[in-house]
Design a protein around this motif. Sequence first.
Motif, PDB file in Angstrom:
ATOM      1  N   GLY A 197      53.529  83.378  75.433  1.00  0.00           N
ATOM      2  CA  GLY A 197      54.648  82.872  74.576  1.00  0.00           C
ATOM      3  C   GLY A 197      56.052  83.122  75.460  1.00  0.00           C
ATOM      4  N   ASP A 198      57.103  82.665  74.969  1.00  0.00           N
ATOM      5  CA  ASP A 198      58.476  82.855  75.787  1.00  0.00           C
ATOM      6  C   ASP A 198      59.070  84.282  75.503  1.00  0.00           C
ATOM      7  N   LEU A 199      58.916  84.517  74.191  1.00  0.00           N
ATOM      8  CA  LEU A 199      59.307  85.919  73.733  1.00  0.00           C
ATOM      9  C   LEU A 199      58.558  87.118  74.474  1.00  0.00           C
ATOM     10  N   ILE A 221      54.351  79.047  77.252  1.00  0.00           N
ATOM     11  CA  ILE A 221      54.387  78.125  75.865  1.00  0.00           C
ATOM     12  C   ILE A 221      55.966  78.515  75.693  1.00  0.00           C
ATOM     13  N   ASN A 263      58.451  77.860  72.950  1.00  0.00           N
ATOM     14  CA  ASN A 263      58.860  77.205  71.816  1.00  0.00           C
ATOM     15  C   ASN A 263      60.092  77.974  71.160  1.00  0.00           C
ATOM     16  N   GLY A 292      61.159  80.993  70.794  1.00  0.00           N
ATOM     17  CA  GLY A 292      61.044  81.925  69.662  1.00  0.00           C
ATOM     18  C   GLY A 292      59.693  82.564  69.306  1.00  0.00           C
ATOM     19  N   GLY A 293      59.547  83.478  68.406  1.00  0.00           N
ATOM     20  CA  GLY A 293      58.489  83.673  68.054  1.00  0.00           C
ATOM     21  C   GLY A 293      57.765  82.648  66.990  1.00  0.00           C
ATOM     22  N   GLY A 294      56.970  81.708  67.322  1.00  0.00           N
ATOM     23  CA  GLY A 294      56.436  80.817  66.675  1.00  0.00           C
ATOM     24  C   GLY A 294      55.290  81.265  65.615  1.00  0.00           C
TER      25      GLY A 294
HETATM   26 MG   LIG Z   1      57.351  81.652  71.219  1.00  0.00          MG
END
Ligand SMILES: [Mg+2]
Length: 603
Positions: free
Chosen positions: A478-480, A504, A506, A508-510
């Motif tokens: 994930g991005d974070l 992936i 999105n 922030g924290g999906g």
């Molecule tokens: Mg994310």
Amino acid sequence: MDIEIIMNTAKNPTYAYVGAFIDEIERAGVQHIVVCPGSRSTPIALCVADHPRIQMWMHIDERSAAFFALGLAKRLHQPVALVCTSGTAAANFFPAIVEARLTHVPLLVLTADRPHELRENGAPQSIDQNRLYGTHVKWFAEATLPEATNAAMRFIRTLADRATALTQALPAGPVHLNFPFREPLTPDTLPDQPLPPPSERDTAAWYGRPDHQAYIRVQDTPLALPTPLAITELANRLQAVQHGLFIIGPYTDTALRFPLVRLAERLGYPILADPLSQMRHGQSHVISSYDAFLRIEPFIQQTQPELIVRFGAMPVSKPVLLYLKRYPDCPQIVVDEHGTWEEPTQLASEMLHTDPIALCEALLSALPANEMRPLPWLARWQEAEQVTRQALQDAMQQEDLFEGRVFSELAALLPENTTLYVGNSMPVRDLDTFFWQPTHPIYVLGNRGANGIDGVISSALGASAATHHKTPTVLVIGDLSFLHDLNGLLAAHLHHLDLTIVLINNDGGGIFSFLPQASHPEHFEQVFGTPTGLNLRPAIEMYGGHFQQSVNWEQFRKAVTHGVTAGGLHVVEVTTERTSNVQQHRQLWQVVERALRQASVVQ
Ligand SMILES: [Mg+2]
Ligand SMILES: Cc1ncc(C[n+]2csc(CCOP(=O)(O)OP(=O)(O)O)c2C)c(N)n1
């Protein structure tokens, strides 16, 4: 340089002492050492650099370096050593040590320190390093100040063998050795005390035992099996029930697959296999879509187990935990080879501290030969699996860039023997639901000890270093989590490693959108969503990586295939949206429920 040359040319006793230590840990099985730069650690770093059979991996950032060592050790199934200077450098190793302890990864942590006269009196770069990692290491010991005497050589070789063996003894894990060094720290400085002449040296202690033997070979007793009577009783119990179930958690060793599948076939038991269990391919008894269908109330109600045998840690899937809790009276046997009490359900009725492979083999011998039991119970799980998988696959054909589909696409794309590292938060959960492994083996790893979003890039690069250019490594993150360990990318640049990262994004924290916090919108974005709005391309390019954004699945396939075949660092970004991602997941779970009803798997 050869150890004899080091010993015979060393002028500084520190180098004779540290040279013997490094020589000895290599004999004990350490082939890779991750080193971070610093002055106080100079003797260790230079002895490592000189060793002809040790691969040294330099890394600047200790936090990332320690995760790199973790990934390396996990993928290699070997102890890996880790070196840093004194002060906060050592403190930066902490998160990876915590993870190593919880997931039984053999790390030998070597910290350089000030000598005792420079402690707790304001000397620079001096912190209390004794037992720095507390209960998160299996053992701590402080080396003596280096001396070039027979007694010191015997001590340091013994310490090397003891500590290395301990990293691997069950339960495997990290061991910390602290090394105080006095100046001079460089090799060429004349010593205060002359080194003893070769004729007065204890040859084995100075130069090591002949034939590359360890100074002291440490023999670990294998885990005992239950008695033959207990095995027969267990085999009878397993056979007596119609509704038996195996559950297997994360496992980095592939050797359990064959005996466990054979046992399941013989007994007619389904195996609920965690995505990190290395069991999820090719066998009809292995169930991998349970995270989706164990959310369905009627399925849970209509699928009552009589006996459960669980291997290793709990699976990632929360629905599995909830399923177990729904049947608290069902006997649950936990096979826990590490003896670390992998039993958070508090429902288990028996705990077996034994070797799972030997146990499966013993049970197979105790069961009547060639009896395969095709049970309606097994067929029920297999049908649920097949219907769920088909329903999800069909439904996802219509999806645009849906996060879950990253995994079904990868399952079809990744070549044999790829290492797939998976980040925490949603990636590991989507892996659980959507990664239907092909029949060829793919090695799947993640950091599921402390479930941190830190150090994931570095861990994957460590795994890539372990198979250096021989087989591909792919990371989904994930991005974070990506931003958290951005500087981990430095290792790819420094060591020319191959890694294809599926990012992936999105923004922030999906995961938080799935949690009850999402129903408190007032501060949700500020406190949980935490969007950064960053364009990550320049950062990736700064580290020499290739960045490619995919806007459709065709581009995605092309970019991943290119990354995996071309080698080097590639980041394939898939941009998604957190709110619609939750809706898509929930819709898919409904699709599964409808499909199971239609197929009459549930009433
Ligand atoms: Mg994310
Ligand atoms: C070191 C650490 N800090 C904080 C957390 C809490 N945490 C869990 S998931 C998450 C968000 C992760 O976001 P991202 O990596 O983008 O993945 P996504 O949720 O979008 O799938 C956070 C902050 C954690 N697990 N580990």
